[in-house]
Design a protein around this motif. Structure first.
Motif, PDB file in Angstrom:
ATOM      1  N   ARG B  17      -7.965  24.440 -38.376  1.00  0.00           N
ATOM      2  CA  ARG B  17      -7.902  25.856 -38.028  1.00  0.00           C
ATOM      3  C   ARG B  17      -9.273  26.462 -37.807  1.00  0.00           C
ATOM      4  O   ARG B  17      -9.378  27.588 -37.347  1.00  0.00           O
ATOM      5  N   SER B  18     -10.307  25.714 -38.182  1.00  0.00           N
ATOM      6  CA  SER B  18     -11.635  26.282 -38.019  1.00  0.00           C
ATOM      7  C   SER B  18     -12.207  25.838 -36.679  1.00  0.00           C
ATOM      8  O   SER B  18     -12.561  24.685 -36.499  1.00  0.00           O
ATOM      9  N   PRO B  19     -12.253  26.768 -35.704  1.00  0.00           N
ATOM     10  CA  PRO B  19     -12.725  26.372 -34.378  1.00  0.00           C
ATOM     11  C   PRO B  19     -14.159  25.850 -34.421  1.00  0.00           C
ATOM     12  O   PRO B  19     -14.506  24.917 -33.709  1.00  0.00           O
ATOM     13  N   LEU B  20     -14.956  26.426 -35.304  1.00  0.00           N
ATOM     14  CA  LEU B  20     -16.356  26.018 -35.392  1.00  0.00           C
ATOM     15  C   LEU B  20     -16.466  24.568 -35.859  1.00  0.00           C
ATOM     16  O   LEU B  20     -17.137  23.742 -35.245  1.00  0.00           O
ATOM     17  N   LEU B  21     -15.750  24.270 -36.931  1.00  0.00           N
ATOM     18  CA  LEU B  21     -15.828  22.927 -37.505  1.00  0.00           C
ATOM     19  C   LEU B  21     -15.284  21.903 -36.516  1.00  0.00           C
ATOM     20  O   LEU B  21     -15.845  20.820 -36.342  1.00  0.00           O
ATOM     21  N   MET B  22     -14.181  22.263 -35.851  1.00  0.00           N
ATOM     22  CA  MET B  22     -13.589  21.335 -34.893  1.00  0.00           C
ATOM     23  C   MET B  22     -14.566  21.032 -33.774  1.00  0.00           C
ATOM     24  O   MET B  22     -14.710  19.888 -33.353  1.00  0.00           O
ATOM     25  N   SER B  23     -15.243  22.083 -33.291  1.00  0.00           N
ATOM     26  CA  SER B  23     -16.168  21.833 -32.188  1.00  0.00           C
ATOM     27  C   SER B  23     -17.359  21.029 -32.676  1.00  0.00           C
ATOM     28  O   SER B  23     -17.893  20.197 -31.946  1.00  0.00           O
ATOM     29  N   ILE B  24     -17.767  21.248 -33.936  1.00  0.00           N
ATOM     30  CA  ILE B  24     -18.870  20.438 -34.470  1.00  0.00           C
ATOM     31  C   ILE B  24     -18.436  18.975 -34.512  1.00  0.00           C
ATOM     32  O   ILE B  24     -19.161  18.076 -34.115  1.00  0.00           O
ATOM     33  N   LEU B  25     -17.204  18.757 -34.950  1.00  0.00           N
ATOM     34  CA  LEU B  25     -16.732  17.387 -35.109  1.00  0.00           C
ATOM     35  C   LEU B  25     -16.552  16.669 -33.775  1.00  0.00           C
ATOM     36  O   LEU B  25     -16.760  15.473 -33.679  1.00  0.00           O
ATOM     37  N   ILE B  26     -16.142  17.410 -32.758  1.00  0.00           N
ATOM     38  CA  ILE B  26     -15.849  16.737 -31.490  1.00  0.00           C
ATOM     39  C   ILE B  26     -17.010  16.829 -30.506  1.00  0.00           C
ATOM     40  O   ILE B  26     -17.404  15.841 -29.902  1.00  0.00           O
ATOM     41  N   VAL B  27     -17.574  18.036 -30.381  1.00  0.00           N
ATOM     42  CA  VAL B  27     -18.613  18.216 -29.371  1.00  0.00           C
ATOM     43  C   VAL B  27     -19.936  17.599 -29.810  1.00  0.00           C
ATOM     44  O   VAL B  27     -20.611  16.946 -29.016  1.00  0.00           O
ATOM     45  N   ALA B  28     -20.280  17.774 -31.081  1.00  0.00           N
ATOM     46  CA  ALA B  28     -21.589  17.312 -31.543  1.00  0.00           C
ATOM     47  C   ALA B  28     -21.843  15.832 -31.240  1.00  0.00           C
ATOM     48  O   ALA B  28     -22.886  15.493 -30.680  1.00  0.00           O
ATOM     49  N   PRO B  29     -20.898  14.946 -31.562  1.00  0.00           N
ATOM     50  CA  PRO B  29     -21.176  13.539 -31.257  1.00  0.00           C
ATOM     51  C   PRO B  29     -21.360  13.282 -29.769  1.00  0.00           C
ATOM     52  O   PRO B  29     -22.226  12.514 -29.366  1.00  0.00           O
ATOM     53  N   MET B  30     -20.547  13.972 -28.947  1.00  0.00           N
ATOM     54  CA  MET B  30     -20.658  13.791 -27.493  1.00  0.00           C
ATOM     55  C   MET B  30     -22.055  14.188 -27.029  1.00  0.00           C
ATOM     56  O   MET B  30     -22.727  13.436 -26.326  1.00  0.00           O
ATOM     57  N   VAL B  31     -22.472  15.386 -27.438  1.00  0.00           N
ATOM     58  CA  VAL B  31     -23.764  15.896 -26.997  1.00  0.00           C
ATOM     59  C   VAL B  31     -24.873  14.969 -27.474  1.00  0.00           C
ATOM     60  O   VAL B  31     -25.765  14.599 -26.713  1.00  0.00           O
ATOM     61  N   ILE B 191     -21.457  14.216 -41.239  1.00  0.00           N
ATOM     62  CA  ILE B 191     -20.100  14.497 -41.707  1.00  0.00           C
ATOM     63  C   ILE B 191     -20.052  14.365 -43.223  1.00  0.00           C
ATOM     64  O   ILE B 191     -19.559  15.219 -43.941  1.00  0.00           O
ATOM     65  N   GLY B 192     -20.621  13.263 -43.692  1.00  0.00           N
ATOM     66  CA  GLY B 192     -20.541  12.974 -45.122  1.00  0.00           C
ATOM     67  C   GLY B 192     -21.205  14.041 -45.955  1.00  0.00           C
ATOM     68  O   GLY B 192     -20.562  14.679 -46.786  1.00  0.00           O
ATOM     69  N   ALA B 193     -22.474  14.267 -45.728  1.00  0.00           N
ATOM     70  CA  ALA B 193     -23.215  15.145 -46.627  1.00  0.00           C
ATOM     71  C   ALA B 193     -23.090  16.617 -46.245  1.00  0.00           C
ATOM     72  O   ALA B 193     -22.758  17.466 -47.070  1.00  0.00           O
ATOM     73  N   TYR B 194     -23.318  16.913 -44.974  1.00  0.00           N
ATOM     74  CA  TYR B 194     -23.422  18.294 -44.529  1.00  0.00           C
ATOM     75  C   TYR B 194     -22.103  19.039 -44.647  1.00  0.00           C
ATOM     76  O   TYR B 194     -21.997  20.037 -45.334  1.00  0.00           O
ATOM     77  N   VAL B 195     -21.104  18.501 -43.963  1.00  0.00           N
ATOM     78  CA  VAL B 195     -19.823  19.205 -43.898  1.00  0.00           C
ATOM     79  C   VAL B 195     -19.203  19.318 -45.291  1.00  0.00           C
ATOM     80  O   VAL B 195     -18.659  20.356 -45.663  1.00  0.00           O
ATOM     81  N   THR B 196     -19.333  18.261 -46.083  1.00  0.00           N
ATOM     82  CA  THR B 196     -18.760  18.281 -47.425  1.00  0.00           C
ATOM     83  C   THR B 196     -19.445  19.314 -48.312  1.00  0.00           C
ATOM     84  O   THR B 196     -18.781  20.101 -48.989  1.00  0.00           O
ATOM     85  N   ALA B 197     -20.768  19.312 -48.291  1.00  0.00           N
ATOM     86  CA  ALA B 197     -21.504  20.255 -49.142  1.00  0.00           C
ATOM     87  C   ALA B 197     -21.161  21.691 -48.756  1.00  0.00           C
ATOM     88  O   ALA B 197     -20.851  22.526 -49.613  1.00  0.00           O
TER      89      ALA B 197
END
Lengths: 304, 372
Positions: B17-31, B191-197
């Motif tokens: 539901r978090s558009p920001l997190l989703m875009s980080i998860l999908i767009v960030a690796p692509m970029v 993903i491991g450290a940043y998103v979790t913290a």
């Protein structure tokens, strides 16, 4: 056996003594109010009662269980509504409720009976994210989440702070309703008018309990003779009052000035009137009034 | 069990539901995959080169012509004086100056030794070093060719030694092959450290952790309920990264994929533990961000992504024993490029496992302290 038995609780945060030798007994099925100004120690005491904080010394038994040793069983049988809204804003109303039901190892359907009247009001919004509810609705949802496991005791930390008067009244009606379903309610509030809706109250100030009694007893034990007078420049009068010799207790009360005399009222009243005239003050009629809980609290604070 | 499943479900609901997190998860690796390898590229595309021809012979002119036909060089023409060449180099107009001596043709044809001066602008040392190699190659190739064409036995007879380099595991010395697997490491770490913290500190900030704390769920249940979803997300991200790597750069994993996934899973637990630990220390998301950012930079610089760890001073190498990223980077490079066996990365795997246990224990203990 009392439902909650608090004995000699002390808690310090560094140099600040947040709670000093607190002793309270709460009976089963009553609405018990913890009344005091901000910073009096209400939230600290709540955190100890809800097993979130360890006291430095003293003993708290909740339904015969020790808050330090048996905290897990206690958590299963109490409900807690924190002072700030703390549900997941991005989960819907229904999801929040289901989530907390599961955390208490129960299910929404099993325990509908206790929350049904409140849940009915929330039903139209059940798919709305909790963060997008109005203030009153948020609070009702939080209450549902705190009651979903049929707790024996419900703790509410300043539930009505920042809530409009109509919603406040409605909220207290809900609390009474919960009480009738055999739940002990412990509620803290900085609002004196709400104190009268409790069965018993504890007045707390600077970490000390200054009085525990029913609101009626507290009012009837008011020791002074209370008068009210309407006037314009209350602040100016406050500064003059140290020149008034007789024993009294005075404070502004909205547009009015409240003054309580303690000895020889027959003499004190004319003396006060003369004092006002001598200083050329404009004032309305000086009327005797029945003290309310706030007057009592101020008197108790002055005496302690 | 039902509690943990519910916690996991809740976490996924929130992530999706978090558009920001989703875009980080999908767009960030692509970029990162598309941009990073091209910016962190050490290959030299175009070198500006100028010449001083003191000989002015057929041979010297042909040699200069040879540079113009090379795709690596852009000829800036002939220069009369050395001092003018200096000026050009100072102004960054040319990268290389090739000075052909007097009697160049005569000496070459007469099979006597000759000296060609190559001056490189070493402001960018990488460029200067690699460029020098290119210049030498062009000159060497040309002279060899000339010798063969003219039927001279000169160079072959004199047992000339021509060096040829073969870069193992990365034959074209393609820097993308080094950088791209590194990006995989960065992805998993983030993903491991940043998103979790950040996720855990947010619970602190909005007060939901307090509401959870009054429920009878145990600390380990709560942490497991956080760990599993982010572990799944991290693994998904890694697998997505492997696909992108194949798709965009045609890099296939040389080693065993199950072994690679297993070690990644362990590394993710290290990072999750770190994230939890940071969230226990930090009061708000801002603090958590600074801590992760600081550690991340240190980890990356020491990890061997940009510079080989072997070249670092002793104290840096020592710090690297505490750097989980450098162990994992090593594993990734070995598994993806070299095609190593599990036995080759056993020590790294054991080290990472120990780190995972220590960090997660620390996280659980610190959470007990901070509440109950």
């Amino acid at each position: 056996m009392p439902e909650i038995d608090i004995q000699h609780i002390n808690k310090r945060f560094g140099k600040i003594e947040a709670l000093h030798d607190i002793n309270i007994m709460v009976e089963q099925g009553e609405v018990f109010g913890l009344v005091g100004p901000d910073g009096a120690g209400k939230s600290t005491l709540f955190n100890i009662l809800t097993t979130l904080l360890l006291p430095d010394s003293g003993q708290v038994d909740i339904m015969g269980m020790d808050v330090v040793k048996d905290y897990l069983q206690i958590r299963q049988s109490i409900g807690y509504l924190p002072g700030v809204f703390s549900l997941y804003p991005d989960l819907s109303v229904q999801e929040n409720l289901a989530f907390f039901a599961t955390m208490y190892k129960s299910s929404v359907l099993d325990n509908m009976s206790l929350i049904k009247p409140i849940w009915k009001q929330l039903l139209p919004f059940k798919d709305r994210p909790a963060g997008k509810l109005s203030g009153g609705m948020k609070q009702k949802l939080a209450l549902c989440c705190a009651l979903i496991h049929k707790p024996k005791i419900l703790f509410l930390d300043e539930p009505t702070t920042g809530v409009d008067p109509v919603s406040r009244k409605e909220f207290w009606d809900i609390l009474k309703d919960i009480q009738h379903k055999n739940v002990t309610v412990v509620v803290s509030t900085p609002y004196m008018d709400e104190a009268t809706r409790c069965d018993r109250i504890a007045l707390i100030q600077n970490g000390n309990i200054i009085k525990i009694d029913t609101p009626n007893n507290i009012i009837s034990n008011f020791r002074g003779h209370l008068y009210t007078v309407k006037m314009d420049d209350i602040f100016g009068l406050m500064q003059l009052m140290n020149q008034f010799e007789l024993t009294c207790n005075y404070y502004p009360y909205g547009e009015h000035f409240h003054i309580a005399f303690y000895d020889e009222v027959e003499k004190a009243l004319p003396a006060f009137e003369r004092f006002l005239q001598d200083h050329g003050r404009q004032y309305g009629e000086i009327k005797p009034i029945t003290p309310n809980i706030e007057d009592c609290f101020i008197e108790l604070m002055q005496m302690s | 069990m039902r509690i943990i499943l519910m916690l996991i479900k809740k976490e996924f609901l929130q992530v999706f539901r978090s558009p920001l997190l989703m875009s980080i998860l999908i767009v960030a690796p692509m970029v990162q995959f598309i941009l990073f390898p091209f910016t962190a590229d050490y290959e030299i595309k175009v070198l500006d080169i100028a010449f001083i021809d003191n000989d002015n012979s057929t041979l010297s002119r042909q040699l200069i012509e040879e540079f113009s036909s090379s795709t690596h060089f852009r000829s800036k023409g002939m220069i009369d004086s050395k001092s003018y060449a200096d000026q050009l180099m100072k102004a960054d107009k040319i990268d290389f100056l090739v000075e052909i001596p007097l009697n160049f043709e005569k000496n070459v044809m007469g099979q006597q030794g000759t000296t060609i001066a190559i001056t490189a602008n070493a402001i960018n040392t990488v460029k200067a070093g690699i460029g020098c190699g290119y210049v030498q190659t062009v000159i060497g190739d040309y002279l060899k060719e000339t010798a063969e064409n003219s039927g001279m036995s000169a160079f072959s007879d004199n047992a000339q030694l021509f060096t040829t380099n073969i870069y193992w595991y990365n034959e074209q010395m393609n820097y993308k092959n080094l950088i791209v697997p590194g990006i995989l490491v960065i992805l998993v770490t983030l993903i491991g450290a940043y998103v979790t913290a950040l996720n855990l500190v947010r619970e602190k900030e909005i007060g939901t952790i307090e509401q959870i704390n009054v429920t009878p769920i145990r600390k380990w249940q709560f942490l497991l309920g956080k760990m599993i979803p982010f572990w799944i997300l991290g693994m998904a991200e890694f697998i997505m990264g492997l696909f992108l790597m194949k798709l965009i750069f045609s890099i296939t994993v040389q080693g065993s994929i199950p072994v690679l996934l297993t070690i990644t899973a362990i590394y993710l637990f290290v990072m999750l533990g770190l994230g939890f630990f940071i969230s226990a220390v930090a009061e708000n998301q801002l603090q958590a961000m600074f801590i992760v950012f600081f550690l991340f930079i240190v980890f990356v610089l020491l990890s061997g992504l940009f510079t080989p760890t072997e070249g670092m001073p002793e104290w840096a190498k020592f710090i690297n024993y505490l750097n989980p990223m450098s162990f994992y980077m090593d594993v990734i490079k070995k598994m993806v490029l070299k095609g190593c066996e599990f036995s080759d990365v056993k020590i790294q795997t054991i080290t990472l496992s120990v780190m995972a246990v220590i960090l997660n224990t620390a996280a659980i203990l610190s959470y007990k302290e901070s509440s109950k």
